[in-house]
Design a protein around this motif. Structure first.
Motif, PDB file in Angstrom:
ATOM      1  N   MET A 120     -31.222  79.049  41.647  1.00 55.78           N
ATOM      2  CA  MET A 120     -32.301  79.380  42.914  1.00 55.78           C
ATOM      3  C   MET A 120     -31.715  79.780  43.996  1.00 55.78           C
ATOM      4  O   MET A 120     -30.592  79.078  44.428  1.00 55.78           O
ATOM      5  CB  MET A 120     -33.073  78.085  42.849  1.00 55.78           C
ATOM      6  N   ARG A 121     -32.319  80.494  44.709  1.00 54.97           N
ATOM      7  CA  ARG A 121     -31.614  80.892  46.137  1.00 54.97           C
ATOM      8  C   ARG A 121     -32.680  81.565  46.935  1.00 54.97           C
ATOM      9  O   ARG A 121     -33.540  82.233  46.143  1.00 54.97           O
ATOM     10  CB  ARG A 121     -30.620  81.668  45.789  1.00 54.97           C
ATOM     11  N   GLU A 122     -32.874  81.370  48.251  1.00 58.53           N
ATOM     12  CA  GLU A 122     -33.696  82.033  49.103  1.00 58.53           C
ATOM     13  C   GLU A 122     -33.064  83.541  49.275  1.00 58.53           C
ATOM     14  O   GLU A 122     -32.079  83.725  49.537  1.00 58.53           O
ATOM     15  CB  GLU A 122     -33.656  81.284  50.187  1.00 58.53           C
ATOM     16  N   ILE A 123     -33.996  84.350  48.874  1.00 55.77           N
ATOM     17  CA  ILE A 123     -33.801  85.907  48.916  1.00 55.77           C
ATOM     18  C   ILE A 123     -34.027  86.506  49.973  1.00 55.77           C
ATOM     19  O   ILE A 123     -33.723  87.559  50.299  1.00 55.77           O
ATOM     20  CB  ILE A 123     -34.179  86.289  47.685  1.00 55.77           C
ATOM     21  N   THR A 124     -34.916  85.935  50.792  1.00 57.62           N
ATOM     22  CA  THR A 124     -35.530  86.500  52.150  1.00 57.62           C
ATOM     23  C   THR A 124     -36.283  85.067  52.763  1.00 57.62           C
ATOM     24  O   THR A 124     -36.643  84.207  52.188  1.00 57.62           O
ATOM     25  CB  THR A 124     -36.498  87.670  51.939  1.00 57.62           C
ATOM     26  N   GLU A 125     -36.583  85.354  53.955  1.00 60.60           N
ATOM     27  CA  GLU A 125     -37.046  84.302  54.783  1.00 60.60           C
ATOM     28  C   GLU A 125     -38.117  83.534  54.124  1.00 60.60           C
ATOM     29  O   GLU A 125     -39.311  84.165  53.741  1.00 60.60           O
ATOM     30  CB  GLU A 125     -37.511  84.752  56.133  1.00 60.60           C
ATOM     31  N   GLY A 126     -38.067  82.348  53.634  1.00 62.70           N
ATOM     32  CA  GLY A 126     -39.285  81.614  53.092  1.00 62.70           C
ATOM     33  C   GLY A 126     -39.492  81.794  51.572  1.00 62.70           C
ATOM     34  O   GLY A 126     -40.305  81.082  51.019  1.00 62.70           O
ATOM     35  N   ILE A 127     -38.755  82.756  50.974  1.00 67.40           N
ATOM     36  CA  ILE A 127     -38.959  82.846  49.411  1.00 67.40           C
ATOM     37  C   ILE A 127     -37.805  82.739  48.577  1.00 67.40           C
ATOM     38  O   ILE A 127     -36.698  83.198  48.871  1.00 67.40           O
ATOM     39  CB  ILE A 127     -39.497  84.454  49.067  1.00 67.40           C
ATOM     40  N   VAL A 128     -38.050  81.591  47.792  1.00 67.21           N
ATOM     41  CA  VAL A 128     -36.868  81.282  46.594  1.00 67.21           C
ATOM     42  C   VAL A 128     -37.349  81.935  45.450  1.00 67.21           C
ATOM     43  O   VAL A 128     -38.346  82.089  44.787  1.00 67.21           O
ATOM     44  CB  VAL A 128     -36.824  79.744  46.572  1.00 67.21           C
ATOM     45  N   HIS A 129     -36.173  82.455  44.885  1.00 66.60           N
ATOM     46  CA  HIS A 129     -36.146  83.435  43.603  1.00 66.60           C
ATOM     47  C   HIS A 129     -35.435  82.367  42.357  1.00 66.60           C
ATOM     48  O   HIS A 129     -34.005  82.092  42.732  1.00 66.60           O
ATOM     49  CB  HIS A 129     -35.677  84.611  43.643  1.00 66.60           C
ATOM     50  N   TRP A 130     -35.918  82.419  41.072  1.00 58.32           N
ATOM     51  CA  TRP A 130     -34.872  81.939  40.180  1.00 58.32           C
ATOM     52  C   TRP A 130     -35.421  82.758  39.009  1.00 58.32           C
ATOM     53  O   TRP A 130     -36.392  83.238  38.770  1.00 58.32           O
ATOM     54  CB  TRP A 130     -34.964  80.567  40.008  1.00 58.32           C
ATOM     55  N   THR A 131     -34.476  82.774  37.922  1.00 61.43           N
ATOM     56  CA  THR A 131     -34.531  83.255  36.521  1.00 61.43           C
ATOM     57  C   THR A 131     -34.618  81.990  35.507  1.00 61.43           C
ATOM     58  O   THR A 131     -33.958  81.251  35.509  1.00 61.43           O
ATOM     59  CB  THR A 131     -33.830  84.382  35.995  1.00 61.43           C
ATOM     60  N   ALA A 132     -35.425  82.299  34.398  1.00 54.41           N
ATOM     61  CA  ALA A 132     -35.245  81.410  33.243  1.00 54.41           C
ATOM     62  C   ALA A 132     -35.864  82.119  31.967  1.00 54.41           C
ATOM     63  O   ALA A 132     -36.695  82.797  32.138  1.00 54.41           O
ATOM     64  CB  ALA A 132     -36.242  80.077  33.473  1.00 54.41           C
ATOM     65  N   GLU A 133     -35.286  81.493  30.944  1.00 51.46           N
ATOM     66  CA  GLU A 133     -35.502  82.178  29.779  1.00 51.46           C
ATOM     67  C   GLU A 133     -37.162  81.879  29.365  1.00 51.46           C
ATOM     68  O   GLU A 133     -37.217  80.812  29.290  1.00 51.46           O
ATOM     69  CB  GLU A 133     -34.603  81.896  28.541  1.00 51.46           C
ATOM     70  N   HIS A 134     -37.784  82.795  28.916  1.00 51.29           N
ATOM     71  CA  HIS A 134     -39.225  82.867  28.504  1.00 51.29           C
ATOM     72  C   HIS A 134     -39.050  82.488  26.974  1.00 51.29           C
ATOM     73  O   HIS A 134     -38.457  83.225  26.235  1.00 51.29           O
ATOM     74  CB  HIS A 134     -39.874  83.984  28.582  1.00 51.29           C
ATOM     75  N   PRO A 135     -39.797  81.356  26.547  1.00 50.81           N
ATOM     76  CA  PRO A 135     -39.409  81.000  25.347  1.00 50.81           C
ATOM     77  C   PRO A 135     -40.268  81.924  24.343  1.00 50.81           C
ATOM     78  O   PRO A 135     -39.902  81.922  23.263  1.00 50.81           O
ATOM     79  CB  PRO A 135     -40.229  79.541  25.112  1.00 50.81           C
ATOM     80  N   ASN A 136     -41.214  82.639  24.683  1.00 48.36           N
ATOM     81  CA  ASN A 136     -41.882  83.367  23.678  1.00 48.36           C
ATOM     82  C   ASN A 136     -41.259  84.758  23.737  1.00 48.36           C
ATOM     83  O   ASN A 136     -41.602  85.502  22.649  1.00 48.36           O
ATOM     84  CB  ASN A 136     -43.405  83.705  24.141  1.00 48.36           C
ATOM     85  N   ILE A 137     -40.580  85.340  24.603  1.00 49.02           N
ATOM     86  CA  ILE A 137     -39.877  86.560  24.624  1.00 49.02           C
ATOM     87  C   ILE A 137     -38.582  86.915  24.462  1.00 49.02           C
ATOM     88  O   ILE A 137     -37.865  87.875  24.325  1.00 49.02           O
ATOM     89  CB  ILE A 137     -40.686  87.651  25.658  1.00 49.02           C
ATOM     90  N   GLY A 138     -37.688  85.598  24.650  1.00 45.57           N
ATOM     91  CA  GLY A 138     -36.575  85.615  24.707  1.00 45.57           C
ATOM     92  C   GLY A 138     -35.600  86.255  25.700  1.00 45.57           C
ATOM     93  O   GLY A 138     -34.391  86.537  25.550  1.00 45.57           O
ATOM     94  N   GLN A 139     -36.353  86.547  26.756  1.00 48.34           N
ATOM     95  CA  GLN A 139     -35.853  86.978  27.935  1.00 48.34           C
ATOM     96  C   GLN A 139     -35.981  86.499  29.354  1.00 48.34           C
ATOM     97  O   GLN A 139     -36.624  85.409  29.201  1.00 48.34           O
ATOM     98  CB  GLN A 139     -36.430  88.604  28.399  1.00 48.34           C
ATOM     99  N   ARG A 140     -34.924  86.414  30.136  1.00 46.51           N
ATOM    100  CA  ARG A 140     -35.055  85.947  31.354  1.00 46.51           C
ATOM    101  C   ARG A 140     -35.997  86.412  32.239  1.00 46.51           C
ATOM    102  O   ARG A 140     -36.066  87.742  32.421  1.00 46.51           O
ATOM    103  CB  ARG A 140     -33.808  85.684  32.083  1.00 46.51           C
ATOM    104  N   VAL A 141     -37.000  85.826  32.717  1.00 45.27           N
ATOM    105  CA  VAL A 141     -37.902  86.275  33.675  1.00 45.27           C
ATOM    106  C   VAL A 141     -37.735  85.755  35.157  1.00 45.27           C
ATOM    107  O   VAL A 141     -37.262  84.707  35.101  1.00 45.27           O
ATOM    108  CB  VAL A 141     -39.402  86.267  33.099  1.00 45.27           C
TER     109      VAL A 141
END
Length: 201
Positions: A1-22
């Motif tokens: 998890m990281r702040e990508i621009t002022e006030g907005i945090v982004h992260w990815t995780a694997e979606h259990p239904n599609i098997g891809q990180r979203v």
């Protein structure tokens, strides 16, 4: 998890239904989760930034880890009024919104509409501004792309035309960054990327 621009945090995780990180997002000033899956750090990772008050979904397909996050934080859940059907089988009563509504402080729901009637872009008025997208657009190597034709219904070209028209409308909004449910965000150069995919009405 990281702040990508002022006030907005982004992260990815694997979606259990599609098997891809979203991608998922947290808007810190309004304590708002957008299309969230639990991060690898779990609920403590989110709590390390702010305790979220609400979850906002960009379309009905992004229920993801809503139930677990409601259980953890007691969040309210917000989805477009045409996208509430998936919640009938969950122990969550969503709060429907309409296009044009301010769904959280500094976050406004805007119409995309193509692909699904409730396809929403969220204008986030923090810092230089951002737009968050559902399934209409994705990050394709630093430029905007579309989902595969097989996921765009019976007439993919008509859907893409609708998305290009929506992109042109959204250029009237104030933003510098684009947030995608599928793919990494485009930080700072979002206006140029959206311009490249748009067509005038």
């Amino acid at each position: 998890m990281r702040e990508i621009t002022e006030g907005i945090v982004h992260w990815t995780a694997e979606h259990p239904n599609i098997g891809q990180r979203v991608s998922s997002y947290l808007v810190v000033p309004s304590a708002t989760l957008i299309d969230p899956l639990l991060p690898d750090e779990g609920v403590d990772g989110i709590r390390g930034f702010v305790r979220p008050d609400r979850i906002v979904l960009t379309n009905r397909h992004h229920v993801r880890d809503v139930q677990a996050l409601v259980d953890a934080f007691g969040c309210s859940v917000h989805v477009h009024e045409k996208g509430t059907a998936p919640f009938q089988d969950l122990g969550v009563s969503p709060r429907p919104f309409a296009f044009g509504d301010e769904v959280a402080p500094g976050i406004t729901a805007l119409e995309v509409g193509s692909i699904t009637p409730e396809e929403t872009a969220l204008r986030i008025d923090v810092g230089d501004g951002a737009l968050a997208f559902a399934d209409g657009f994705l990050n394709d190597g630093g430029r905007i792309g579309f989902m595969p034709d097989g996921l765009l219904g019976e007439d993919p070209e008509l859907v893409k035309k609708g998305l290009r028209l929506a992109a042109a409308r959204l250029l009237d909004e104030r933003f510098a960054t684009l947030l995608f449910a599928h793919g990494d965000p485009i930080v700072g150069d979002g206006r140029e990327a959206l311009q490249a995919v748009s067509v005038p009405a």
